[in-house]
Design a protein around this motif. Structure first.
Motif, mmCIF file in Angstrom:
data_model
loop_
_atom_site.group_PDB
_atom_site.id
_atom_site.type_symbol
_atom_site.label_atom_id
_atom_site.label_comp_id
_atom_site.label_asym_id
_atom_site.label_seq_id
_atom_site.Cartn_x
_atom_site.Cartn_y
_atom_site.Cartn_z
ATOM 1 N N ALA A 1 0.773 -1.278 0.067
ATOM 2 C CA ALA A 1 0.170 -0.043 0.060
ATOM 3 C C ALA A 1 1.167 0.918 -0.276
ATOM 4 O O ALA A 1 0.488 2.071 -0.521
ATOM 5 C CB ALA A 1 -0.344 0.266 1.284
ATOM 6 N N ASN A 2 1.986 0.883 0.610
ATOM 7 C CA ASN A 2 3.500 2.267 1.090
ATOM 8 C C ASN A 2 3.726 2.749 -0.729
ATOM 9 O O ASN A 2 4.839 3.493 -0.533
ATOM 10 C CB ASN A 2 3.982 2.520 1.963
ATOM 11 C CG ASN A 2 2.705 2.463 3.304
ATOM 12 O OD1 ASN A 2 2.152 3.082 2.976
ATOM 13 N ND2 ASN A 2 3.847 2.054 4.225
ATOM 14 N N THR A 3 3.600 2.015 -2.345
ATOM 15 C CA THR A 3 4.315 1.826 -3.016
ATOM 16 C C THR A 3 3.292 1.979 -4.253
ATOM 17 O O THR A 3 1.891 1.725 -3.692
ATOM 18 C CB THR A 3 5.375 0.604 -3.431
ATOM 19 O OG1 THR A 3 4.745 -0.793 -3.127
ATOM 20 C CG2 THR A 3 6.307 0.870 -2.099
ATOM 21 N N SER B 1 8.280 4.300 -3.185
ATOM 22 C CA SER B 1 7.320 5.528 -2.496
ATOM 23 C C SER B 1 6.734 6.750 -2.699
ATOM 24 O O SER B 1 5.607 6.833 -2.305
ATOM 25 C CB SER B 1 7.543 4.894 -0.910
ATOM 26 O OG SER B 1 9.076 5.946 -0.918
ATOM 27 N N MET C 1 2.749 9.990 -5.116
ATOM 28 C CA MET C 1 2.970 9.157 -4.581
ATOM 29 C C MET C 1 2.157 8.022 -4.169
ATOM 30 O O MET C 1 0.825 8.835 -4.870
ATOM 31 C CB MET C 1 3.025 9.985 -2.653
ATOM 32 C CG MET C 1 3.924 10.998 -2.615
ATOM 33 S SD MET C 1 4.073 11.598 -0.977
ATOM 34 C CE MET C 1 4.634 10.510 0.131
#
Length: 138
Positions: free
Chosen positions: A2-4, A22, A36
């Motif tokens: 989820a962070n990439t 990221s 992002m």
């Protein structure tokens, strides 16, 4: 993750990067911007500058001379006119890019059929390339 988000950087010569990132800071035509994961969909043009990629593996930087970026919530693609890894950029290469911009500007000014906005765009490209060389101390 989820962070990439998926990131791809290509130029006419080659694919330079394809990885999960990221954040990506890019030299947008309207100013610097950072994309992002979860970013609103956007297509923008690029001006000459340094594109900075932040990934779980570390940071990578590329010099781009222009092009387009398509940004989405889960992916981003950059189609660069020219792109060179920052570590591979030399003074000679930077001078070559500036001279190409200088020649394009001179040709635009000399052609009676060219619209004034094309001459202005060529002048801006030249100024951006010279500023990039100065910024990079090359």
């Amino acid at each position: 993750m989820a962070n990439t988000m998926q990131f791809d950087l290509v130029s006419p010569e080659r694919r330079l990067a394809s990885l999960l990132v990221s954040a990506v800071r890019l030299p947008g035509a309207e100013g610097e911007m950072t994309a992002m994961p979860g970013h609103a969909p956007l297509i923008t043009t690029l001006r000459p500058g340094v594109l900075r990629i932040e990934s779980p593996e570390g940071t990578s930087e590329f010099v781009v001379t222009g092009g387009f970026a398509e940004i989405g919530a889960e992916s981003m693609s950059v189609l660069a006119e020219k792109a060179v890894p920052l570590g591979e950029m030399t003074r000679a290469h930077m001078e070559e890019l500036i001279e190409e911009a200088r020649s394009a500007h001179a040709a635009a000014k000399a052609s009676p059929e060219v619209a004034p906005n094309i001459v202005d765009e060529a002048a801006k490209l030249l100024a951006d390339m010279e500023a990039l060389g100065t910024h990079m101390s090359l």
